[in-house]
Design an enzyme around this catalytic site. Structure first.
Site, PDB file in Angstrom:
ATOM      1  CE  LYS A  13      47.679  53.683  40.441  1.00  0.00           C
ATOM      2  NZ  LYS A  13      47.865  52.708  41.554  1.00  0.00           N
ATOM      3  NE  ARG A 160      42.182  44.638  39.645  1.00  0.00           N
ATOM      4  CZ  ARG A 160      43.029  45.675  39.575  1.00  0.00           C
ATOM      5  NH1 ARG A 160      42.561  46.907  39.692  1.00  0.00           N
ATOM      6  NH2 ARG A 160      44.301  45.483  39.393  1.00  0.00           N
ATOM      7  NE  ARG A 171      48.328  44.187  41.177  1.00  0.00           N
ATOM      8  CZ  ARG A 171      47.215  44.344  41.901  1.00  0.00           C
ATOM      9  NH1 ARG A 171      46.758  43.342  42.645  1.00  0.00           N
ATOM     10  NH2 ARG A 171      46.562  45.469  41.860  1.00  0.00           N
TER      11      ARG A 171
END
Ligand code: ADP
Ligand code: ADP
Ligand code: ZN
Length: 215
Positions: A13, A160, A171
């Site tokens: 994305k 991250r 997730r």
């Protein structure tokens, strides 16, 4: 152009959104980037969001809904916007609808990127992110010219905290349970295009552009 990019963590994305913002000059609204910025700045919002993000859970709906509602009212969204990582629940999608209606606006298209779970894990474990502009790279699939620096802005690249395998698994489960119902939601609304996100980055970009013309 008013667009949502939908898909699990690692689907591409952000990568696609960055290319579209350059091409069309409209902002990318990435709730994850906004929340990480708040965590880094140590604001009240950041303090509220951090524990959820570290655990790979969703930040409460009312928090992200408020962020997006305000963001959409800013002047740079008049020509359009790309929502990346929002909505992630049906409640968020419903709230977005209300916000857009109150601004007299409508979504043009929702593009959903489909990628296998194994590939998502590989993408996320190899992801590197620019601390300054948020651009993502991949150590093998989309390497930066220099290992430590962003090609676009020269910012530092980092990994991250939530791109570690156990948090990634969490997730992905959260996506299946709370976000994937949005595929049927937007299909029913007639605004959904589903694309094969397993293809190389430029091929996906090409198909996104075709979908936007069709929309
Ligand atoms: P998302 O924003 O959906 O979480 P990203 O755009 O950050 O996903 O992409 C996740 C990782 O996968 C990044 O390291 C990125 O460089 C890489 N990536 C994105 N799209 C592709 C693709 N089509 N093929 C291979 N790797 C990709
Ligand atoms: P990815 O690019 O891997 O999909 P994001 O950067 O979009 O991840 O999101 C990182 C984290 O920020 C999420 O795991 C979640 O904790 C929080 N977050 C981002 N967007 C939302 C949202 N729309 N609703 C709830 N939490 C969110
Ligand atoms: Zn950068």
């Amino acid at each position: 152009m008013k667009l949502i990019l939908l898909g699990p963590p690692g689907a591409g994305k952000g990568t696609q959104a960055k290319m579209l913002t350059e091409r069309f000059g409209i902002p990318q609204i990435a709730t994850g980037d906004i929340l990480r910025g708040a965590v880094q700045a140590g604001t009240a919002l950041g303090l509220q969001a951090k524990s959820f993000m570290d655990a790979g859970a969703l930040v409460p709906d009312e928090v992200v809904i408020g962020i997006v509602r305000e963001r959409l009212q800013q002047q740079d969204c008049v020509a359009g916007f790309i929502l990346d990582g929002f909505p992630r629940t049906v409640a968020q999608a419903d709230a977005l609808q209300v916000s857009l209606e109150s601004l007299g606006r409508r979504l043009d298209r929702v593009i959903s990127l489909t990628v296998d779970a194994d590939e998502l894990v590989e993408r996320l474990t190899g992801r590197r992110t620019c601390r300054s502009c948020g651009r993502g790279y991949h150590v093998t699939f989309d390497p930066p010219r220099s290992a430590q620096q962003c090609d676009a802005c020269g910012g530092d690249l980092y990994q991250r905290d939530d791109d570690r395998e156990e948090t990634i698994r969490k997730r992905l489960t959260v996506y299946d349970q709370q976000t994937s119902p949005l595929i049927a939601y937007y299909r029913a609304a007639g605004s959904l295009t589903e694309l094969d996100g397993m293809q190389p980055i430029p091929v996906v970009q090409e198909q996104v552009l075709v979908a936007l013309q069709a929309g």
